[in-house]
Design a protein around this motif. Structure first.
Motif, PDB file in Angstrom:
ATOM      1  N   GLY A 120      54.321  45.465  72.652  1.00 33.32           N
ATOM      2  CA  GLY A 120      55.372  44.538  72.520  1.00 33.32           C
ATOM      3  C   GLY A 120      55.400  43.461  73.617  1.00 33.32           C
ATOM      4  N   ASP A 121      54.495  43.330  74.534  1.00 31.50           N
ATOM      5  CA  ASP A 121      54.688  42.246  75.435  1.00 31.50           C
ATOM      6  C   ASP A 121      53.475  41.374  75.457  1.00 31.50           C
ATOM      7  OD1 ASP A 121      52.686  44.110  76.347  1.00 31.50           O
ATOM      8  OD2 ASP A 121      53.788  44.325  78.313  1.00 31.50           O
ATOM      9  N   GLY A 122      52.496  41.601  74.628  1.00 35.92           N
ATOM     10  CA  GLY A 122      51.349  40.941  74.477  1.00 35.92           C
ATOM     11  C   GLY A 122      49.803  41.109  75.009  1.00 35.92           C
ATOM     12  N   ALA A 123      50.360  42.452  75.812  1.00 37.42           N
ATOM     13  CA  ALA A 123      49.048  43.133  76.651  1.00 37.42           C
ATOM     14  C   ALA A 123      48.227  44.018  75.786  1.00 37.42           C
ATOM     15  CB  ALA A 123      49.738  43.972  77.870  1.00 37.42           C
ATOM     16  N   ALA A 124      46.909  44.227  76.059  1.00 37.46           N
ATOM     17  CA  ALA A 124      46.309  44.758  75.497  1.00 37.46           C
ATOM     18  C   ALA A 124      45.990  44.758  74.190  1.00 37.46           C
ATOM     19  CB  ALA A 124      46.629  46.454  75.566  1.00 37.46           C
ATOM     20  N   LEU A 125      46.003  43.505  73.477  1.00 37.62           N
ATOM     21  CA  LEU A 125      45.855  43.181  72.425  1.00 37.62           C
ATOM     22  C   LEU A 125      44.457  42.827  72.130  1.00 37.62           C
ATOM     23  CD1 LEU A 125      47.393  42.253  69.753  1.00 37.62           C
ATOM     24  CD2 LEU A 125      47.071  39.990  70.423  1.00 37.62           C
ATOM     25  N   PRO A 126      43.886  43.574  70.873  1.00 37.20           N
ATOM     26  CA  PRO A 126      42.396  43.328  70.961  1.00 37.20           C
ATOM     27  C   PRO A 126      42.201  42.068  70.720  1.00 37.20           C
ATOM     28  CG  PRO A 126      43.304  45.129  69.555  1.00 37.20           C
ATOM     29  CD  PRO A 126      44.392  44.492  70.238  1.00 37.20           C
ATOM     30  N   VAL A 127      40.850  41.502  70.854  1.00 36.22           N
ATOM     31  CA  VAL A 127      40.444  40.114  70.803  1.00 36.22           C
ATOM     32  C   VAL A 127      40.403  39.729  69.376  1.00 36.22           C
ATOM     33  CG1 VAL A 127      38.253  38.663  71.097  1.00 36.22           C
ATOM     34  CG2 VAL A 127      38.832  40.325  72.886  1.00 36.22           C
ATOM     35  N   HIS A 128      40.131  40.487  68.444  1.00 43.02           N
ATOM     36  CA  HIS A 128      39.999  39.933  66.998  1.00 43.02           C
ATOM     37  C   HIS A 128      41.500  39.790  66.544  1.00 43.02           C
ATOM     38  CE1 HIS A 128      41.047  44.179  66.282  1.00 43.02           C
ATOM     39  NE2 HIS A 128      41.712  43.803  65.101  1.00 43.02           N
ATOM     40  N   LEU A 129      42.620  40.443  67.154  1.00 41.43           N
ATOM     41  CA  LEU A 129      43.755  39.998  66.881  1.00 41.43           C
ATOM     42  C   LEU A 129      44.438  38.929  67.564  1.00 41.43           C
ATOM     43  CD1 LEU A 129      45.654  43.558  66.531  1.00 41.43           C
ATOM     44  CD2 LEU A 129      44.915  41.996  64.651  1.00 41.43           C
ATOM     45  N   GLN A 130      44.008  38.631  68.722  1.00 40.33           N
ATOM     46  CA  GLN A 130      43.977  37.545  69.349  1.00 40.33           C
ATOM     47  C   GLN A 130      43.762  36.331  68.842  1.00 40.33           C
ATOM     48  OE1 GLN A 130      42.901  37.255  73.575  1.00 40.33           O
ATOM     49  NE2 GLN A 130      43.556  39.305  73.989  1.00 40.33           N
ATOM     50  N   VAL A 131      42.438  36.131  68.146  1.00 42.86           N
ATOM     51  CA  VAL A 131      41.843  35.197  67.453  1.00 42.86           C
ATOM     52  C   VAL A 131      42.758  34.900  66.049  1.00 42.86           C
ATOM     53  CG1 VAL A 131      39.654  34.515  66.126  1.00 42.86           C
ATOM     54  CG2 VAL A 131      39.452  35.459  68.216  1.00 42.86           C
ATOM     55  N   ALA A 132      43.004  35.922  65.584  1.00 39.00           N
ATOM     56  CA  ALA A 132      43.908  35.877  64.327  1.00 39.00           C
ATOM     57  C   ALA A 132      45.059  35.190  64.570  1.00 39.00           C
ATOM     58  CB  ALA A 132      44.128  37.362  63.838  1.00 39.00           C
ATOM     59  N   ALA A 133      45.847  35.508  65.667  1.00 41.16           N
ATOM     60  CA  ALA A 133      46.946  35.009  66.063  1.00 41.16           C
ATOM     61  C   ALA A 133      46.991  33.347  66.261  1.00 41.16           C
ATOM     62  CB  ALA A 133      47.620  35.659  67.243  1.00 41.16           C
ATOM     63  N   ALA A 134      45.594  33.179  67.073  1.00 34.94           N
ATOM     64  CA  ALA A 134      45.523  31.766  67.442  1.00 34.94           C
ATOM     65  C   ALA A 134      45.166  30.863  66.200  1.00 34.94           C
ATOM     66  CB  ALA A 134      44.294  31.706  68.421  1.00 34.94           C
ATOM     67  N   LEU A 135      44.449  31.484  65.219  1.00 37.99           N
ATOM     68  CA  LEU A 135      44.259  30.860  63.828  1.00 37.99           C
ATOM     69  C   LEU A 135      45.494  30.344  63.266  1.00 37.99           C
ATOM     70  CD1 LEU A 135      40.841  32.638  62.864  1.00 37.99           C
ATOM     71  CD2 LEU A 135      40.768  30.210  63.891  1.00 37.99           C
ATOM     72  N   VAL A 136      46.337  31.295  63.063  1.00 36.45           N
ATOM     73  CA  VAL A 136      47.472  31.006  62.511  1.00 36.45           C
ATOM     74  C   VAL A 136      48.373  29.976  63.014  1.00 36.45           C
ATOM     75  CG1 VAL A 136      49.708  32.246  61.581  1.00 36.45           C
ATOM     76  CG2 VAL A 136      47.571  33.403  61.487  1.00 36.45           C
ATOM     77  N   ALA A 137      48.659  30.054  64.440  1.00 34.84           N
ATOM     78  CA  ALA A 137      49.289  29.130  65.129  1.00 34.84           C
ATOM     79  C   ALA A 137      48.701  27.971  65.019  1.00 34.84           C
ATOM     80  CB  ALA A 137      49.461  29.942  66.623  1.00 34.84           C
ATOM     81  N   GLY A 138      47.575  27.628  65.323  1.00 31.98           N
ATOM     82  CA  GLY A 138      46.915  26.357  65.283  1.00 31.98           C
ATOM     83  C   GLY A 138      47.117  25.579  63.827  1.00 31.98           C
ATOM     84  N   ALA A 139      46.979  26.511  62.748  1.00 31.48           N
ATOM     85  CA  ALA A 139      47.174  26.002  61.356  1.00 31.48           C
ATOM     86  C   ALA A 139      48.399  25.529  61.158  1.00 31.48           C
ATOM     87  CB  ALA A 139      46.738  26.974  60.192  1.00 31.48           C
ATOM     88  N   VAL A 140      49.390  26.070  61.569  1.00 30.99           N
ATOM     89  CA  VAL A 140      51.045  25.801  61.493  1.00 30.99           C
ATOM     90  C   VAL A 140      51.084  24.667  62.264  1.00 30.99           C
ATOM     91  CG1 VAL A 140      53.289  26.733  61.744  1.00 30.99           C
ATOM     92  CG2 VAL A 140      51.702  28.251  60.781  1.00 30.99           C
ATOM     93  N   GLY A 141      50.672  24.778  63.457  1.00 31.90           N
ATOM     94  CA  GLY A 141      51.023  23.566  64.314  1.00 31.90           C
ATOM     95  C   GLY A 141      50.430  22.106  63.993  1.00 31.90           C
ATOM     96  N   ALA A 142      49.216  22.278  63.508  1.00 32.80           N
ATOM     97  CA  ALA A 142      48.661  21.133  62.936  1.00 32.80           C
ATOM     98  C   ALA A 142      49.337  20.538  61.717  1.00 32.80           C
ATOM     99  CB  ALA A 142      47.312  21.417  62.521  1.00 32.80           C
ATOM    100  N   ALA A 143      49.826  21.110  60.976  1.00 29.65           N
ATOM    101  CA  ALA A 143      50.658  20.973  59.716  1.00 29.65           C
ATOM    102  C   ALA A 143      51.600  20.147  60.071  1.00 29.65           C
ATOM    103  CB  ALA A 143      50.813  22.150  58.588  1.00 29.65           C
ATOM    104  N   VAL A 144      52.580  20.791  61.088  1.00 26.64           N
ATOM    105  CA  VAL A 144      53.771  20.257  61.633  1.00 26.64           C
ATOM    106  C   VAL A 144      53.349  18.904  62.300  1.00 26.64           C
ATOM    107  CG1 VAL A 144      55.583  20.400  63.193  1.00 26.64           C
ATOM    108  CG2 VAL A 144      54.885  22.400  61.760  1.00 26.64           C
ATOM    109  N   GLY A 145      52.355  18.540  63.140  1.00 23.20           N
ATOM    110  CA  GLY A 145      52.005  17.675  63.917  1.00 23.20           C
ATOM    111  C   GLY A 145      51.329  16.566  63.476  1.00 23.20           C
ATOM    112  N   ASN A 146      50.640  16.655  62.219  1.00 31.56           N
ATOM    113  CA  ASN A 146      49.914  15.606  61.507  1.00 31.56           C
ATOM    114  C   ASN A 146      50.126  14.367  61.309  1.00 31.56           C
ATOM    115  OD1 ASN A 146      47.004  15.968  60.176  1.00 31.56           O
ATOM    116  ND2 ASN A 146      48.152  14.520  58.909  1.00 31.56           N
TER     117      ASN A 146
END
Length: 320
Positions: A120-146
């Motif tokens: 629950g603190d972001g530690a020990a998160l597998p790389v594939h889940l880090q990538v998934a979190a980043a992909l979702v975050a990037g997509a939402v951020g880009a749509a908001v900031g376009n």
């Protein structure tokens, strides 16, 4: 607790964006080099075709691309023709873009990491889940900031247009308002698919690489090495990876966003794929890496300032 990540990321992104804005402007100007010559008015194309008997525009001797200035020469040219203030053209749009885009992507990435982490603190998160979190975050951020992203590109590119074609926006608000009035509300999201794709690539490569590089350094040197040197080394690695991964999408995004659409005339590009194909066909595959040195020169310092500032802001806000 969730809002804290948004505040920390937003502060760091605005500081980094304003600090490296001139480098971003040079990158945009270089990515647009070569467009004007390739797309002469139809009357000019017809006259040249009739005179030369050659139908392919890029082969016309009269329209051969002149030598293109490199980053340093381009800076000198801007200073000479537009003045020092031109290096900060569109900085208001950069501030708005970072406030909308980076605040969203970095805050959401932090939230998703904590939500998906077993502890629950972001530690020990597998790389594939880090990538998934980043992909979702990037997509939402880009749509908001376009909208702010498009305004920024246009304001940065304006100085290299002929005087009669310049938009001369007074501010990011003026740019957005005039774009809506002249081209419609939907035009604010022109190129949004590219923006989203680029943001997903940048966010995944930048944030995940930083986390992985920082973790590798700490494992090798111990927790006591969690200081400025580690943050700079990890962010340099992240900036290099993000630059290489995102440059082709960034070139196409810049050209599509800067495109003028006039009533009754077909747009220069029908979409991202059309833009990419026309660019490669007329200028070669490496045209997709135009502005790479400025991209790296900007992405490196931007990423360093971003993460170093972020780490310092986290220390200041750790008790909140």
């Amino acid at each position: 607790m969730g809002m804290k990540g948004f505040v920390e990321g937003g502060i760091a992104a605005v500081v980094a964006g304003c600090t490296t804005h001139p480098l971003d402007l040079i990158k945009v100007r270089m990515q647009l080099q070569g467009e004007t010559v390739r797309y002469a008015p139809r009357a000019v194309r017809g006259a040249l075709d009739a005179a030369t008997g050659v139908a392919s525009l890029p082969r016309h001797p009269a329209l051969r691309t002149p030598p293109r200035p490199g980053p340093i020469a381009l800076v000198a040219q801007i200073l000479r023709t537009e003045g020092p203030a031109a290096l900060f053209s569109g900085v208001s749009a950069t501030m708005l873009r970072q406030t909308l885009y980076s605040t969203t992507r970095m805050g959401l990435y932090d939230v998703l990491k904590k939500k998906w982490s077993p502890s629950g603190d972001g530690a020990a998160l597998p790389v594939h889940l880090q990538v998934a979190a980043a992909l979702v975050a990037g997509a939402v951020g880009a749509a908001v900031g376009n909208p702010a992203d498009m305004a920024m590109v246009r304001m940065q590119a304006d100085g290299q247009l002929p005087l009669a074609e310049r938009r001369n926006y007074r501010s990011v608000i003026d740019a957005i308002a005039r774009t809506v009035r002249q081209e419609g509300l939907r035009s604010l999201w022109r190129g949004s698919s590219l923006t989203v794709n680029r943001a997903m690539i940048v966010t995944a490569s930048q944030l995940v690489t930083y986390d992985q590089a920082k973790e590798a350094i700490l494992q090798r040197r111990g927790a006591g090495s969690d200081g400025l040197g580690t943050h700079v080394a990890a962010s340099l690695t992240a900036g290099l990876v993000a630059s290489a991964a995102s440059n082709p999408v960034d070139v196409v995004k810049t050209r599509v966003m800067n495109m003028k659409v006039e009533p009754g005339r077909p747009p220069r590009y029908s979409g991202a794929t059309d833009c990419a194909l026309k660019t490669v066909r007329a200028e070669g595959f490496m045209a997709l890496y135009k502005g790479f040195i400025p991209t790296l020169s900007r992405q490196g310092p931007f990423t360093i300032v971003l993460f170093v500032t972020l780490e310092q802001v986290r220390k200041l806000l750790k008790d909140f």
